[in-house]
Enzyme design. Structure first.
Site, mmCIF file in Angstrom:
data_model
loop_
_atom_site.group_PDB
_atom_site.id
_atom_site.type_symbol
_atom_site.label_atom_id
_atom_site.label_comp_id
_atom_site.label_asym_id
_atom_site.label_seq_id
_atom_site.Cartn_x
_atom_site.Cartn_y
_atom_site.Cartn_z
ATOM 1 N N LYS A 257 105.979 -33.931 -18.744
ATOM 2 C CA LYS A 257 105.613 -35.350 -18.803
ATOM 3 C C LYS A 257 104.097 -35.515 -18.846
ATOM 4 O O LYS A 257 103.564 -36.266 -19.670
ATOM 5 C CB LYS A 257 106.191 -36.104 -17.599
ATOM 6 N N ASP B 125 108.953 -41.279 -18.062
ATOM 7 C CA ASP B 125 108.848 -41.451 -16.612
ATOM 8 C C ASP B 125 110.034 -42.302 -16.141
ATOM 9 O O ASP B 125 110.962 -42.560 -16.908
ATOM 10 C CB ASP B 125 107.502 -42.098 -16.233
#
Length: 212
Positions: free
Chosen positions: A120, A138
């Site tokens: 991420k 997220d």
């Protein structure tokens, strides 16, 4: 969700916010990288308060390394998990100096090899610092993708892979930020603001809220 609906969804988000970007404060790829590492399980507001004090003093790998782990903790102690994050940032800075000449690498593999940097974080840096059309999933994006029916998936990687397939090329560069901001301010976790949502008619969420 049908392709025509996906195009309409992103067209509306783009019209609302033509040039979306991260809410983390930064001026260099290195500042962004550190901010994203610090933002795990923390708010952008909280991270910005800490880096506003840190970056004028130390905003390069060598300068942060010179602070040392304890010195760094003094600046980031208001952020959750600051002990582990301080350790990771110091190790990250050392690796950048030893292996990358103090520069933030441009590849996913090199980024993910840095301490405290997962997929991420790498995606955020690649997208925001280096303008690559990556999508960092997220909690906000995961929620929006599943609720709307845009790209349902059981885990973040499944959602990321599906978003990569369904988002048209013209929207990919900014899709990450549009979806995060939509999840943060409109499609909120506890009570989505459906009455003020610009994509509510395209959304497949069965429990839409109504105006008070």
């Amino acid at each position: 969700m049908k392709r025509a609906d996906v195009v309409e969804l992103f067209s509306r988000l783009r019209e609302l916010n033509p040039h979306p970007t991260t809410e983390l404060a930064y001026s260099t790829p290195f500042e962004l990288l550190v901010a994203v590492v610090l933002s795990a399980q923390a708010t952008d507001v909280g991270v910005n308060k800490a880096t506003k004090k840190l970056y004028p003093v130390a905003n390069t790998p060598q300068a942060i390394l010179d602070l040392g782990e304890d010195g760094l903790k003094g600046y980031i102690s208001t952020i959750g998990l600051f002990n582990a994050k301080a350790k990771n940032v110091i190790a990250l800075c050392r690796l950048l100096l030893e292996q990358h000449g103090g520069e933030v690498p441009h590849t996913r593999e090199a980024l993910e090899a840095l301490p405290g940097v997962g997929r991420k974080t790498a995606n955020v840096v690649l997208n925001t610092a280096f303008n690559e059309p990556t999508i960092a999933v997220d909690t906000h994006i995961f929620r929006v993708a599943n609720r709307t029916g845009l790209a349902p998936g059981k885990d973040v990687r499944a959602v990321e892979d599906k978003l990569e397939k369904v988002i048209p090329a013209e929207f990919k560069q900014d899709a990450h930020h549009w979806l995060i901001l939509h999840g943060r301010y409109v499609c909120k976790a506890r009570k989505p603001d459906c009455p003020h949502c610009v994509i509510r008619d395209l959304c497949r969420y069965k429990h839409k809220t109504v105006a008070d």
